[in-house]
Write a protein that holds these residues in place. Structure first.
Motif, PDB file in Angstrom:
ATOM      1  N   LEU A 295       0.818  -1.205   0.000  1.00 22.86           N
ATOM      2  CA  LEU A 295       0.000   0.000   0.000  1.00 22.86           C
ATOM      3  C   LEU A 295       0.857   1.263   0.000  1.00 22.86           C
ATOM      4  O   LEU A 295       0.539   2.250  -0.679  1.00 22.86           O
ATOM      5  N   ARG A 296       1.948   1.267   0.757  1.00 25.14           N
ATOM      6  CA  ARG A 296       2.796   2.455   0.832  1.00 25.14           C
ATOM      7  C   ARG A 296       3.350   2.821  -0.551  1.00 25.14           C
ATOM      8  O   ARG A 296       3.367   4.004  -0.939  1.00 25.14           O
ATOM      9  N   ALA A 297       3.802   1.813  -1.308  1.00 27.43           N
ATOM     10  CA  ALA A 297       4.339   2.092  -2.640  1.00 27.43           C
ATOM     11  C   ALA A 297       3.263   2.639  -3.558  1.00 27.43           C
ATOM     12  O   ALA A 297       3.516   3.547  -4.376  1.00 27.43           O
ATOM     13  N   GLU A 298       2.010   2.127  -3.461  1.00 30.36           N
ATOM     14  CA  GLU A 298       0.916   2.641  -4.294  1.00 30.36           C
ATOM     15  C   GLU A 298       0.628   4.104  -3.959  1.00 30.36           C
ATOM     16  O   GLU A 298       0.426   4.943  -4.854  1.00 30.36           O
ATOM     17  N   LEU A 299       0.596   4.405  -2.669  1.00 31.51           N
ATOM     18  CA  LEU A 299       0.308   5.788  -2.277  1.00 31.51           C
ATOM     19  C   LEU A 299       1.416   6.737  -2.701  1.00 31.51           C
ATOM     20  O   LEU A 299       1.154   7.881  -3.130  1.00 31.51           O
TER      21      LEU A 299
ATOM     22  N   LYS B 284       3.299   6.603  -5.267  1.00 28.90           N
ATOM     23  CA  LYS B 284       3.247   6.918  -6.695  1.00 28.90           C
ATOM     24  C   LYS B 284       2.307   8.083  -6.963  1.00 28.90           C
ATOM     25  O   LYS B 284       2.631   9.021  -7.709  1.00 28.90           O
ATOM     26  N   SER B 285       1.118   8.027  -6.359  1.00 24.87           N
ATOM     27  CA  SER B 285       0.161   9.120  -6.580  1.00 24.87           C
ATOM     28  C   SER B 285       0.656  10.403  -5.949  1.00 24.87           C
ATOM     29  O   SER B 285       0.516  11.501  -6.532  1.00 24.87           O
ATOM     30  N   ILE B 286       1.261  10.317  -4.737  1.00 24.61           N
ATOM     31  CA  ILE B 286       1.771  11.511  -4.072  1.00 24.61           C
ATOM     32  C   ILE B 286       2.908  12.126  -4.886  1.00 24.61           C
ATOM     33  O   ILE B 286       3.061  13.361  -4.936  1.00 24.61           O
ATOM     34  N   TRP B 287       3.707  11.290  -5.551  1.00 26.28           N
ATOM     35  CA  TRP B 287       4.800  11.806  -6.378  1.00 26.28           C
ATOM     36  C   TRP B 287       4.264  12.702  -7.492  1.00 26.28           C
ATOM     37  O   TRP B 287       4.839  13.756  -7.793  1.00 26.28           O
ATOM     38  N   TYR B 288       3.131  12.278  -8.101  1.00 23.47           N
ATOM     39  CA  TYR B 288       2.532  13.107  -9.152  1.00 23.47           C
ATOM     40  C   TYR B 288       2.047  14.441  -8.571  1.00 23.47           C
ATOM     41  O   TYR B 288       2.210  15.507  -9.191  1.00 23.47           O
TER      42      TYR B 288
END
Length: 585
Positions: A3-7, A9-13
């Motif tokens: 879950l941390r990696a998925e979040l 990615k979106s936060i990076w954008y």
């Protein structure tokens, strides 16, 4: 992918969207607003003190992504609980921030996907992208996603055209960015002639399957599944949606009114049921607490649902939460294996190329060696010819020496034959003496002594003969060794000459020894003559004793003359003496 990696990615954008100057840094006021919104959508209790403390304006300038990560990890991501928030709302927040800056659809309204479809494709892109920043999706995953969308629309993807496009667009970065991907889909290059509504439905279906983990759901116009009630035992038409851990059913396909859930675990199973109650294509799902009976519209629909439910049960048994996460990991492992095989192949090709270069170099060296070998062979032939001439000269010299040695051996052999004949005669004479000694042994002690002397002489002679034979063997051996040394090559010439000199010395010594043997033979012959002399003396003594014995055997009578008696005795003994002389002769 957790879950941390998925979040992240979106936060990076969202972070890069706030970086207006593309310097890798964002102002603290903007990060403060972003953090507040993240608290809200992730359903995390707000911590105003920590927020104000971290983003106060009394230090230097904007914050980079590395400077923001400690706060993000400590106060936001570490507090996130899976299932406590709506993932779609979180993605919509990040999409809204990044789409304002980066997503540029056709202003004339010619885009083939809506803004909501672009959001779903962005979510799909984040799910399938590599875990490296900046985020890109490798060509294999791009093709996989487009094929999923085309399959949902029952159309075929032009793989060759897609490969050409990806080979041009993804050079230098290993794949497509999300904005390149959306531009490609909006261009209609691979979705020509397809209505926007069909594309939206296909994107929605793929989104539900990949992002929301919907393994299976009924499709219109084939209708719903029929489900048998538990209490009233009547059949009701329901809209079913399957996820890895639960099979949900609703009143309609809008999924506004959920009627129930069927929890799935590794102990569940699905079985085919015979047709009854006017229903056909029946099957059931057995859980630990209840058995759910359902009916599909046709056999194919039933088989699809049974396989999908069995897949969900298998995922539960394997402890996996998402089918597509597992499939993505498998595809990534396959790509890594292909890359490893490709790298190994390239390494092998490089090694083969090096080996080929090494082979060519070796061939050149071999040609040089062959040329040197030819030169060496010419020199060797000349040297061999010179050595052959020297060898022929040495051979002629050795042949002359061999003939001389043969002549010496022949003369020595003739002399040895004479010696053997002489020895044979001596043996015969000794045998005669032995016979005579045996006849006189009982009468004469001196004759016995002479016999013993004769035997000692015979033993000495036999020993000399044995020595003579041994010397003859040595001579033969020396002859053989001379023949062996004749065939030696030129470089053995000096050694052969020295050995020939040694052999000649040995021959001379052997000749000296033969001379000594002759001297010993003469000495033995003299001993034999002495023995014969003693035998004759013994014979004379025997005659004298016989005369005396005859005298004793014929005593003188009264009146007889001694002269007559002596004559008679002598006459009687005369035949005996004659026989003795003949035997001695």
């Amino acid at each position: 992918m957790d879950l941390r990696a998925e979040l992240l990615k979106s936060i990076w954008y969202a972070f890069t969207a706030l970086d207006v100057e593309r310097s890798g840094k964002v102002s603290k006021s903007q990060l403060k607003v972003l953090s507040h919104n993240l608290y809200t959508v992730l359903c995390i209790p707000h911590d105003p003190v920590a927020l104000e403390e971290h983003f106060r304006d009394d230090d230097d300038g904007p914050v980079s992504s590395q400077g923001y990560m400690p706060y993000l990890n400590t106060y936001i991501l570490d507090k996130v609980e899976e299932g406590a928030f709506v993932k779609e709302n979180f993605d919509e927040l990040c999409w809204t921030l990044t789409a304002k800056k980066n997503y540029k659809p056709d202003r004339n309204g010619n885009s083939i996907i809506s803004h909501q479809d672009a959001f779903k494709l962005w979510c799909l892109f984040n799910f399938l992208s590599e875990d490296k920043y900046p985020l890109v999706m490798v060509p294999d995953e791009v093709e996989y996603l487009l094929k999923k969308i085309c399959t949902a629309m029952n159309v075929e993807l032009n793989s060759c055209e897609l490969d050409d496009y990806l080979s041009q667009e993804s050079q230098g970065q290993g794949g497509l960015t999300v904005w390149q991907f959306l531009d490609m889909v909006n261009s209609g290059r691979f979705l020509r002639g397809i209505e926007q509504e069909a594309i939206s439905m296909a994107v929605e279906e793929v989104y539900q399957e990949v992002i929301q983990d919907v393994l299976k759901q009924a499709r219109s116009p084939h209708g719903y599944l029929w489900k048998k009630g538990q209490l009233r035992r009547n059949w009701s038409e329901r809209w079913f949606t399957l996820k890895p851990s639960v099979l949900s059913y609703y009143m309609s396909e809008e999924r506004k009114e959920k009627k129930g859930n069927i929890a799935l675990d590794k102990h569940c199973c699905v079985e085919v049921l015979p047709d009854r109650d006017g229903k056909r294509c029946m099957f059931c799902v057995k859980t630990s607490s209840r058995t759910y009976e359902m009916s599909a519209s046709d056999t194919r629909q039933r088989q699809e649902w049974m396989l999908a439910i069995q897949t969900a049960i298998r995922l539960q048994a394997e402890g996996k939460k998402s089918l597509h996460k597992d499939l993505k990991q498998k595809r990534r492992e396959q790509r890594e294996q292909r890359e490893q095989r490709k790298a190994a192949k390239e390494e092998e090709m490089q090694r083969l190329k090096q080996l080929q270069e090494e082979k060519e170099r070796k061939l050149q060296e071999l040609e040089l060696l062959k040329e040197a070998q030819r030169q060496a062979e010419i020199l060797l032939q000349e040297e061999e010819q010179r050595r052959r001439q020297q060898h022929e000269e040495m051979q002629r010299t050795l042949e002359i020496q061999l003939r001389e040695a043969e002549q010496a051996r022949a003369s020595m052999q003739a002399e040895m034959d004479l010696k053997q004949a002489e020895a044979e005669r001596q043996r015969k004479r000794i045998q005669e003496l032995e016979d005579m000694q045996e006849q006189l042994q009982e009468a004469l002690q001196q004759e016995v002594k002479a016999r013993q002397d004769e035997e000692s002489v015979r033993y000495a002679q036999a020993r000399l003969l044995a020595e003579e034979e041994e010397k003859l063997k040595q001579l033969m051996k020396l002859k053989e060794e001379q023949e062996e040394y004749i065939i030696k090559t030129q470089w053995e010439k000096q050694v052969l000459k020295q050995e020939m000199e040694n052999k000649n010395k040995c021959l001379e010594e052997a000749q000296k020894q033969l001379e000594e043997v002759r001297v010993n033979r003469q000495r033995v012959d003299q001993d034999v003559v002495v023995a014969q002399r003693k035998l004759r003396q013994a014979s004379t003594n025997v005659k004298h004793w016989n005369v005396q014995m005859n005298r004793l055997m014929h005593p003188i009578g009264p009146g007889e003359k001694r002269t007559n008696a002596s004559a008679v005795g002598f006459a009687g003994y005369q035949p005996l003496l004659s026989r003795r002389d003949s035997s001695l002769k």
